[in-house]
Design a protein around this motif. Structure first.
Motif, mmCIF file in Angstrom:
data_model
loop_
_atom_site.group_PDB
_atom_site.id
_atom_site.type_symbol
_atom_site.label_atom_id
_atom_site.label_comp_id
_atom_site.label_asym_id
_atom_site.label_seq_id
_atom_site.Cartn_x
_atom_site.Cartn_y
_atom_site.Cartn_z
ATOM 1 N N LEU A 25 0.810 -1.220 0.000
ATOM 2 C CA LEU A 25 0.000 0.000 0.000
ATOM 3 C C LEU A 25 0.840 1.266 0.000
ATOM 4 C CD1 LEU A 25 -2.742 -1.273 2.441
ATOM 5 C CD2 LEU A 25 -3.114 -0.578 0.043
ATOM 6 N N ILE A 26 1.890 1.290 0.780
ATOM 7 C CA ILE A 26 2.751 2.475 0.787
ATOM 8 C C ILE A 26 3.395 2.661 -0.578
ATOM 9 C CG2 ILE A 26 4.868 3.499 1.723
ATOM 10 C CD1 ILE A 26 4.112 2.229 4.436
ATOM 11 N N ASP A 27 3.906 1.562 -1.145
ATOM 12 C CA ASP A 27 4.537 1.691 -2.459
ATOM 13 C C ASP A 27 3.509 2.018 -3.534
ATOM 14 O OD1 ASP A 27 6.829 1.924 -3.982
ATOM 15 O OD2 ASP A 27 6.793 -0.168 -4.596
ATOM 16 N N LEU A 28 2.298 1.489 -3.420
ATOM 17 C CA LEU A 28 1.248 1.839 -4.378
ATOM 18 C C LEU A 28 0.996 3.344 -4.361
ATOM 19 C CD1 LEU A 28 -0.957 1.121 -6.424
ATOM 20 C CD2 LEU A 28 -2.486 0.694 -4.463
ATOM 21 N N SER A 29 0.962 3.939 -3.185
ATOM 22 C CA SER A 29 0.736 5.389 -3.117
ATOM 23 C C SER A 29 1.873 6.148 -3.789
ATOM 24 C CB SER A 29 0.545 5.852 -1.673
ATOM 25 O OG SER A 29 1.751 5.855 -0.949
ATOM 26 N N LEU A 30 3.085 5.662 -3.648
ATOM 27 C CA LEU A 30 4.245 6.325 -4.260
ATOM 28 C C LEU A 30 4.257 6.144 -5.776
ATOM 29 C CD1 LEU A 30 6.947 5.274 -1.641
ATOM 30 C CD2 LEU A 30 5.881 7.540 -1.883
ATOM 31 N N VAL A 31 3.999 4.944 -6.231
ATOM 32 C CA VAL A 31 3.986 4.662 -7.671
ATOM 33 C C VAL A 31 2.836 5.419 -8.352
ATOM 34 C CG1 VAL A 31 3.614 2.828 -9.386
ATOM 35 C CG2 VAL A 31 5.176 2.446 -7.475
ATOM 36 N N THR A 72 -3.946 6.876 -5.008
ATOM 37 C CA THR A 72 -3.064 7.369 -3.947
ATOM 38 C C THR A 72 -3.824 7.519 -2.641
ATOM 39 O OG1 THR A 72 -1.697 8.542 -5.572
ATOM 40 C CG2 THR A 72 -1.515 9.250 -3.274
ATOM 41 N N ASP A 73 -4.984 8.143 -2.710
ATOM 42 C CA ASP A 73 -5.780 8.374 -1.499
ATOM 43 C C ASP A 73 -6.213 7.064 -0.844
ATOM 44 O OD1 ASP A 73 -5.521 11.103 -1.914
ATOM 45 O OD2 ASP A 73 -7.554 11.357 -2.717
ATOM 46 N N LEU A 74 -6.697 6.116 -1.640
ATOM 47 C CA LEU A 74 -7.147 4.851 -1.038
ATOM 48 C C LEU A 74 -5.961 4.081 -0.467
ATOM 49 C CD1 LEU A 74 -6.882 1.786 -2.488
ATOM 50 C CD2 LEU A 74 -8.284 2.876 -4.186
ATOM 51 N N ALA A 75 -4.824 4.131 -1.136
ATOM 52 C CA ALA A 75 -3.643 3.428 -0.626
ATOM 53 C C ALA A 75 -3.187 4.022 0.703
ATOM 54 C CB ALA A 75 -2.516 3.473 -1.651
ATOM 55 N N ARG A 76 -3.184 5.330 0.801
ATOM 56 C CA ARG A 76 -2.762 5.981 2.055
ATOM 57 C C ARG A 76 -3.733 5.697 3.188
ATOM 58 N NH1 ARG A 76 -0.723 11.718 -0.597
ATOM 59 N NH2 ARG A 76 1.274 10.903 -1.372
ATOM 60 N N ASP A 119 -2.784 3.356 6.582
ATOM 61 C CA ASP A 119 -2.917 3.801 7.965
ATOM 62 C C ASP A 119 -3.722 2.788 8.783
ATOM 63 O OD1 ASP A 119 -2.344 5.865 9.933
ATOM 64 O OD2 ASP A 119 -4.497 6.291 9.884
ATOM 65 N N THR A 120 -4.802 2.287 8.214
ATOM 66 C CA THR A 120 -5.618 1.287 8.909
ATOM 67 C C THR A 120 -4.808 0.024 9.177
ATOM 68 O OG1 THR A 120 -7.636 2.136 7.892
ATOM 69 C CG2 THR A 120 -7.721 -0.123 8.751
ATOM 70 N N VAL A 121 -4.068 -0.428 8.175
ATOM 71 C CA VAL A 121 -3.255 -1.642 8.309
ATOM 72 C C VAL A 121 -2.161 -1.446 9.354
ATOM 73 C CG1 VAL A 121 -1.564 -3.073 7.074
ATOM 74 C CG2 VAL A 121 -3.779 -2.563 6.021
ATOM 75 N N ALA A 122 -1.463 -0.316 9.310
ATOM 76 C CA ALA A 122 -0.397 -0.054 10.286
ATOM 77 C C ALA A 122 -0.958 0.014 11.707
ATOM 78 C CB ALA A 122 0.329 1.244 9.932
ATOM 79 N N LEU A 175 -8.288 -6.785 5.376
ATOM 80 C CA LEU A 175 -7.666 -7.172 4.107
ATOM 81 C C LEU A 175 -8.706 -7.346 3.000
ATOM 82 C CD1 LEU A 175 -5.016 -9.687 5.486
ATOM 83 C CD2 LEU A 175 -4.647 -7.306 4.788
ATOM 84 N N ILE A 176 -9.882 -7.812 3.346
ATOM 85 C CA ILE A 176 -10.959 -7.933 2.367
ATOM 86 C C ILE A 176 -11.367 -6.550 1.864
ATOM 87 C CG2 ILE A 176 -13.409 -8.524 2.096
ATOM 88 C CD1 ILE A 176 -12.802 -10.988 3.943
ATOM 89 N N ALA A 177 -11.473 -5.582 2.764
ATOM 90 C CA ALA A 177 -11.837 -4.218 2.361
ATOM 91 C C ALA A 177 -10.781 -3.612 1.443
ATOM 92 C CB ALA A 177 -12.047 -3.344 3.595
ATOM 93 N N VAL A 178 -9.518 -3.835 1.762
ATOM 94 C CA VAL A 178 -8.430 -3.351 0.904
ATOM 95 C C VAL A 178 -8.543 -3.984 -0.479
ATOM 96 C CG1 VAL A 178 -5.930 -3.319 0.543
ATOM 97 C CG2 VAL A 178 -6.856 -2.919 2.837
ATOM 98 N N THR A 179 -8.736 -5.279 -0.508
ATOM 99 C CA THR A 179 -8.817 -6.009 -1.774
ATOM 100 C C THR A 179 -9.992 -5.535 -2.615
ATOM 101 O OG1 THR A 179 -7.789 -7.905 -0.686
ATOM 102 C CG2 THR A 179 -8.881 -8.323 -2.798
ATOM 103 N N GLN A 180 -11.099 -5.267 -1.984
ATOM 104 C CA GLN A 180 -12.269 -4.766 -2.701
ATOM 105 C C GLN A 180 -11.920 -3.471 -3.442
ATOM 106 O OE1 GLN A 180 -15.614 -3.894 -0.150
ATOM 107 N NE2 GLN A 180 -16.826 -3.074 -1.834
#
Length: 155
Positions: free
Chosen positions: A27-33, A57-61, A65-68, A137-142
């Motif tokens: 997720l962090i790298d996705l926001s950067l890429v 970018t917004d969803l990745a960030r 935060d939720t994952v961390a 993780l399911i919410a992220v994947t969605q």
């Protein structure tokens, strides 16, 4: 020094924290890429892709935060340092310079597909160890799969 303890122990904690740490790296790298691509995309479809990359970018960030915070709630330390991400990223990196809009679309379709596969592996890994984490993780994947679909539809 105070420490944080969590509800999981042993293998359940190890499995869950490993899954979350992998998701955090993605997720962090996705926001950067996504932001790098956002700044450098060119072409006739510049505007919608430029805006979609901001969404990514917004969803990745937000998810990072939720994952961390879930890692901390489990009594472990998230590692979002640049050196850690650079060393362990699984995401293809954009080339330096202008990137044609079609290449951005193809790259993000593939990149999000890979992320989706890794996220689904993490979902499976946490099915027994921690269903709360599995829900995260399911919410992220969605959201990842929705963005993949939106990029793929532009091919």
């Amino acid at each position: 020094m105070a420490t944080i303890s969590g509800p999981l122990t042993g293998d359940d904690k190890t499995t869950t924290v490993q899954a979350l740490q992998g998701a955090l790296m993605d997720l962090i790298d996705l926001s950067l890429v996504a932001k790098q691509s956002h700044w450098n995309v060119i072409g006739s479809h510049f505007r919608p892709i430029h805006l979609q990359l901001d969404e990514v970018t917004d969803l990745a960030r937000e998810h990072a935060d939720t994952v961390a915070e879930r890692i901390v709630a489990l009594g472990a330390n998230p590692d979002g340092r640049a050196a850690t991400i650079a060393k362990s990223t699984k995401l293809p990196q954009p080339e330096l310079g202008w990137i044609e809009d079609g290449k951005v679309v193809a790259t993000f379709t593939d990149l999000l597909d890979g992320m989706s596969r890794r996220m689904r592996e993490r979902i499976d890994a946490t099915e027994e160890s921690d269903q709360v984490t599995q829900d995260i993780l399911i919410a992220v994947t969605q959201d990842i799969e929705k963005q993949r679909w939106m990029f793929q539809a532009q091919r």
